[in-house]
Design a protein around this motif. Structure first.
Motif, PDB file in Angstrom:
ATOM      1  N   GLN A  41     -14.368   4.876 -22.246  1.00 19.51           N
ATOM      2  CA  GLN A  41     -15.478   5.812 -22.489  1.00 19.51           C
ATOM      3  C   GLN A  41     -16.037   6.446 -21.216  1.00 19.51           C
ATOM      4  N   SER A  42     -16.014   5.691 -20.121  1.00 22.22           N
ATOM      5  CA  SER A  42     -16.607   6.211 -18.882  1.00 22.22           C
ATOM      6  C   SER A  42     -15.614   7.047 -18.076  1.00 22.22           C
ATOM      7  N   GLY A  43     -14.362   7.113 -18.544  1.00 23.29           N
ATOM      8  CA  GLY A  43     -13.348   7.881 -17.798  1.00 23.29           C
ATOM      9  C   GLY A  43     -12.947   7.224 -16.484  1.00 23.29           C
ATOM     10  N   LEU A  44     -13.083   5.889 -16.419  1.00 18.23           N
ATOM     11  CA  LEU A  44     -12.758   5.172 -15.176  1.00 18.23           C
ATOM     12  C   LEU A  44     -11.327   5.448 -14.734  1.00 18.23           C
ATOM     13  N   TYR A  45     -10.394   5.460 -15.701  1.00 16.16           N
ATOM     14  CA  TYR A  45      -8.983   5.646 -15.358  1.00 16.16           C
ATOM     15  C   TYR A  45      -8.485   7.041 -15.734  1.00 16.16           C
ATOM     16  N   ALA A  46      -9.365   8.023 -15.650  1.00 17.06           N
ATOM     17  CA  ALA A  46      -8.971   9.417 -15.920  1.00 17.06           C
ATOM     18  C   ALA A  46      -7.907   9.850 -14.917  1.00 17.06           C
ATOM     19  N   TYR A  47      -7.176  10.895 -15.275  1.00 13.34           N
ATOM     20  CA  TYR A  47      -6.090  11.421 -14.412  1.00 13.34           C
ATOM     21  C   TYR A  47      -6.545  11.563 -12.959  1.00 13.34           C
ATOM     22  N   GLY A  48      -7.659  12.264 -12.741  1.00 10.81           N
ATOM     23  CA  GLY A  48      -8.099  12.547 -11.378  1.00 10.81           C
ATOM     24  C   GLY A  48      -8.643  11.346 -10.632  1.00 10.81           C
ATOM     25  N   ARG A  49      -8.924  10.256 -11.358  1.00 14.05           N
ATOM     26  CA  ARG A  49      -9.484   9.073 -10.704  1.00 14.05           C
ATOM     27  C   ARG A  49      -8.436   7.995 -10.447  1.00 14.05           C
ATOM     28  N   GLN A  50      -7.189   8.285 -10.786  1.00 16.10           N
ATOM     29  CA  GLN A  50      -6.137   7.263 -10.595  1.00 16.10           C
ATOM     30  C   GLN A  50      -5.981   6.840  -9.135  1.00 16.10           C
ATOM     31  N   PRO A  51      -5.942   7.781  -8.170  1.00 11.25           N
ATOM     32  CA  PRO A  51      -5.797   7.332  -6.773  1.00 11.25           C
ATOM     33  C   PRO A  51      -6.932   6.409  -6.332  1.00 11.25           C
ATOM     34  N   THR A  52      -8.167   6.731  -6.720  1.00 16.33           N
ATOM     35  CA  THR A  52      -9.320   5.896  -6.351  1.00 16.33           C
ATOM     36  C   THR A  52      -9.218   4.525  -7.019  1.00 16.33           C
ATOM     37  N   SER A  53      -8.798   4.510  -8.279  1.00 13.80           N
ATOM     38  CA  SER A  53      -8.670   3.234  -9.006  1.00 13.80           C
ATOM     39  C   SER A  53      -7.615   2.346  -8.366  1.00 13.80           C
ATOM     40  N   VAL A  54      -6.508   2.956  -7.978  1.00  8.80           N
ATOM     41  CA  VAL A  54      -5.417   2.204  -7.356  1.00  8.80           C
ATOM     42  C   VAL A  54      -5.869   1.638  -6.010  1.00  8.80           C
ATOM     43  N   LEU A  55      -6.586   2.447  -5.254  1.00 14.40           N
ATOM     44  CA  LEU A  55      -7.081   1.976  -3.956  1.00 14.40           C
ATOM     45  C   LEU A  55      -8.068   0.816  -4.154  1.00 14.40           C
ATOM     46  N   TRP A  56      -8.929   0.920  -5.164  1.00 14.88           N
ATOM     47  CA  TRP A  56      -9.865  -0.167  -5.474  1.00 14.88           C
ATOM     48  C   TRP A  56      -9.087  -1.450  -5.776  1.00 14.88           C
ATOM     49  N   CYS A  86       0.833  -1.206   0.000  1.00 16.24           N
ATOM     50  CA  CYS A  86       0.000   0.000   0.000  1.00 16.24           C
ATOM     51  C   CYS A  86       0.870   1.260   0.000  1.00 16.24           C
ATOM     52  N   ARG A  87       1.896   1.279   0.832  1.00 20.43           N
ATOM     53  CA  ARG A  87       2.802   2.453   0.896  1.00 20.43           C
ATOM     54  C   ARG A  87       3.513   2.679  -0.436  1.00 20.43           C
ATOM     55  N   ASN A  88       4.063   1.598  -0.992  1.00 24.31           N
ATOM     56  CA  ASN A  88       4.799   1.730  -2.259  1.00 24.31           C
ATOM     57  C   ASN A  88       3.900   2.173  -3.403  1.00 24.31           C
ATOM     58  N   VAL A  89       2.699   1.599  -3.438  1.00 26.94           N
ATOM     59  CA  VAL A  89       1.767   1.932  -4.515  1.00 26.94           C
ATOM     60  C   VAL A  89       1.260   3.367  -4.359  1.00 26.94           C
ATOM     61  N   ALA A  90       1.042   3.798  -3.116  1.00 29.88           N
ATOM     62  CA  ALA A  90       0.606   5.186  -2.873  1.00 29.88           C
ATOM     63  C   ALA A  90       1.682   6.160  -3.360  1.00 29.88           C
ATOM     64  N   ARG A  91       2.933   5.801  -3.124  1.00 26.92           N
ATOM     65  CA  ARG A  91       4.034   6.676  -3.561  1.00 26.92           C
ATOM     66  C   ARG A  91       4.079   6.772  -5.084  1.00 26.92           C
ATOM     67  N   THR A  92       3.967   5.627  -5.758  1.00 25.93           N
ATOM     68  CA  THR A  92       3.999   5.638  -7.223  1.00 25.93           C
ATOM     69  C   THR A  92       2.820   6.424  -7.791  1.00 25.93           C
ATOM     70  N   THR A  93       1.646   6.273  -7.175  1.00 27.58           N
ATOM     71  CA  THR A  93       0.468   7.007  -7.648  1.00 27.58           C
ATOM     72  C   THR A  93       0.688   8.511  -7.507  1.00 27.58           C
ATOM     73  N   ALA A  94       1.267   8.920  -6.380  1.00 26.44           N
ATOM     74  CA  ALA A  94       1.578  10.344  -6.182  1.00 26.44           C
ATOM     75  C   ALA A  94       2.591  10.810  -7.232  1.00 26.44           C
ATOM     76  N   GLN A  95       3.532   9.942  -7.565  1.00 30.60           N
ATOM     77  CA  GLN A  95       4.523  10.283  -8.597  1.00 30.60           C
ATOM     78  C   GLN A  95       3.853  10.502  -9.955  1.00 30.60           C
ATOM     79  N   TRP A  96       2.906   9.630 -10.301  1.00 24.20           N
ATOM     80  CA  TRP A  96       2.167   9.825 -11.561  1.00 24.20           C
ATOM     81  C   TRP A  96       1.461  11.165 -11.572  1.00 24.20           C
ATOM     82  N   MET A  97       0.773  11.455 -10.452  1.00 22.99           N
ATOM     83  CA  MET A  97      -0.042  12.672 -10.389  1.00 22.99           C
ATOM     84  C   MET A  97       0.839  13.915 -10.519  1.00 22.99           C
ATOM     85  N   MET A  98       2.002  13.886  -9.897  1.00 20.96           N
ATOM     86  CA  MET A  98       2.893  15.052  -9.949  1.00 20.96           C
ATOM     87  C   MET A  98       3.640  15.145 -11.284  1.00 20.96           C
ATOM     88  N   ALA A  99       3.645  14.047 -12.041  1.00 15.50           N
ATOM     89  CA  ALA A  99       4.263  14.080 -13.374  1.00 15.50           C
ATOM     90  C   ALA A  99       3.211  14.361 -14.446  1.00 15.50           C
TER      91      ALA A  99
END
Length: 469
Positions: free
Chosen positions: A283-298, A229-242
């Protein structure tokens, strides 16, 4: 070359993989060789012919895997469970133990396997080209990513419905820390193989989280899930900041070390837009930029649910409540790091509040004035410098009212690393980015005249910023 007695993957046994053979290719023209990655595992001295025999013909390496292995896994694809997955156009080719770290060499486009379903097991050269640039730029931006190791053009032509066909083919090798996916655990839960879940968890801890070996049973499973969870949270934050959108955040595209890998329809976001998607089929924007943290947590919840089959007392939902704190902490840290600034306040609470206000104003400016995402981080690196803003290609956006508040915030901050502030890169007026138009313009001369000059130039530009982030 780095060898070991027996590759660790054999500890898992044949229930975890199938032995496969690489497809024979009519040609092998080297298009990319990553010497830095090769140095990491002691392969940088290979001759041209050795490189070809390993990474185009896939002859077994001495002291390594005897045959290539297609790994077995399942996964949720766009939230629908698919038990028909597994390595369909790739396989595990070799493993290397370097100091305390285990590395895998895996392939993409190396031919059909028992999991290819209706696919041809091949990769387009354009797909390989896109993955090279994605991994190079993500690495330069400090994202925990797989490394593209080698690409050969194979002399085949492929039919694809999503790009002009027939199109050229390539075979790619990537260097990963781990190919154990969330879906590897999901498959075992689906098949009700509790003993194999325990076996896979022990393997994963032994080779990827050895510090957790002190735990037993339920405690080990809990500590493992928290570490992932910690490692994945860090990578997700890295995506968002990039400003990066992975595009296909299925559970089979996430691994237990939190490394970002498997770059299909990715995009770097041109301007801040939480609804920005990378895949035309999303089409539904499931993996849109802003939804990446929620998708990763799911996805982490699916991993927890799979582990619970073997560890019924695992309070995985409770453990995963840490994700938000981990993600927010990493986002704030990376944000400061990207801008090369630090908060001068000593009081932790006051400092946090000030950071939160500044980040809020920064993203508010991005939303309202709509400047280029990467260019804004570049322009505001090490704080506000009027001269630099004036020579920016987007200088006009800094007269937007929403910038006034942000500037006020930024003026309170100090420079974090004066050496980075003085780096020649920041003397340019334009940042190094990779939005889709540029990607297409670099590909066009390759497709038309086999001219790789723009590609080579882009690689040099990206590599010049390595270590800055």
């Amino acid at each position: 070359m780095s060898h070991h007695v027996s590759p660790p993957i054999y500890e898992l046994g044949p229930e975890f993989y199938d032995e496969v053979q690489a497809a024979p290719f009519p040609d092998a023209k080297l298009r990319y060789r990553n010497q830095d990655a090769a140095r990491t595992i002691g392969l940088d001295q290979l001759s041209e012919s050795e490189w070809k025999s390993y990474f185009a013909d896939f002859k077994a390496m001495p002291g390594n895997l005897l045959t290539c292995l297609a790994l077995r896994y399942h996964g949720h694809q766009f939230r629908s469970y698919n038990p028909q997955l597994g390595d369909g156009r790739g396989f595990l080719y070799a493993q290397f133990q370097v100091k305390e770290k285990l590395y895998d060499l895996g392939t993409k486009g190396s031919g059909r396997t028992p999991y290819s379903r209706s696919g041809d097991g091949r990769l387009t050269l354009k797909g390989a080209f896109r993955e090279i640039l994605a991994t190079e730029l993500l690495e330069a931006l400090g994202v925990n990513t797989s490394k593209t190791f080698s690409v050969f053009e194979t002399g085949e032509s492929l039919e694809r419905h999503d790009e002009p066909s027939p199109t050229r083919a390539g075979v790619l090798v990537r260097l990963n820390h781990s190919h154990i996916r969330f879906g590897t655990f999901q498959r075992l839960a689906f098949l009700k193989e509790a003993d194999n879940i325990v076996k896979l968890l022990d393997y994963s801890v032994r080779h990827y989280y050895p510090e957790l070996s002190v735990y037993e049973g339920d405690e080990k499973a809990a500590a493992f899930l928290q570490a992932v969870c910690r490692n994945v949270a860090r990578t997700t934050a890295q995506w968002m900041m990039a400003g990066f959108v992975h595009g296909v955040l299925n559970t089979d595209n996430m691994n237990i070390t939190g490394e970002s890998f498997d770059y299909g329809p990715y995009r770097f976001m041109p301007k801040y837009d939480p609804a920005f998607t990378a895949a035309y089929f999303d089409q539904s924007g499931l993996y849109a930029y802003g939804r990446q943290p929620t998708s990763v947590l799911w996805n982490l919840h699916q991993l927890g649910f799979a582990l619970k089959f073997a560890y019924p007392n695992l309070p995985y939902e409770e453990l995963l409540e840490e994700f938000a704190d981990n993600f927010n902490f990493e986002s704030r840290r990376l944000f400061m790091h990207r801008l090369n600034i630090q908060n001068p306040l000593q009081d932790e609470r006051a400092s946090l509040e000030m950071d939160q206000e500044m980040m809020m104003n920064f993203f508010n400016f991005l939303a309202e004035a709509q400047p280029l995402f990467e260019q804004t981080f570049f322009d505001l690196h090490s704080g506000v410098n009027e001269e630099r803003l004036a020579r920016s290609p987007q200088s006009q956006v800094y007269s937007h009212p929403s910038f006034t508040e942000l500037k006020k915030n930024l003026d309170y901050y100090e420079i974090l690393d004066s050496k980075k502030a003085e780096h020649p890169y920041f003397k340019n007026s334009k940042c190094c980015s990779l939005i889709i138009d540029e990607l297409e313009s670099i590909w066009a001369p390759i497709a038309d005249q086999d001219d790789w000059a723009l590609f080579d130039k882009k690689l040099q530009e990206i590599r010049a910023i390595k270590g800055l982030y």
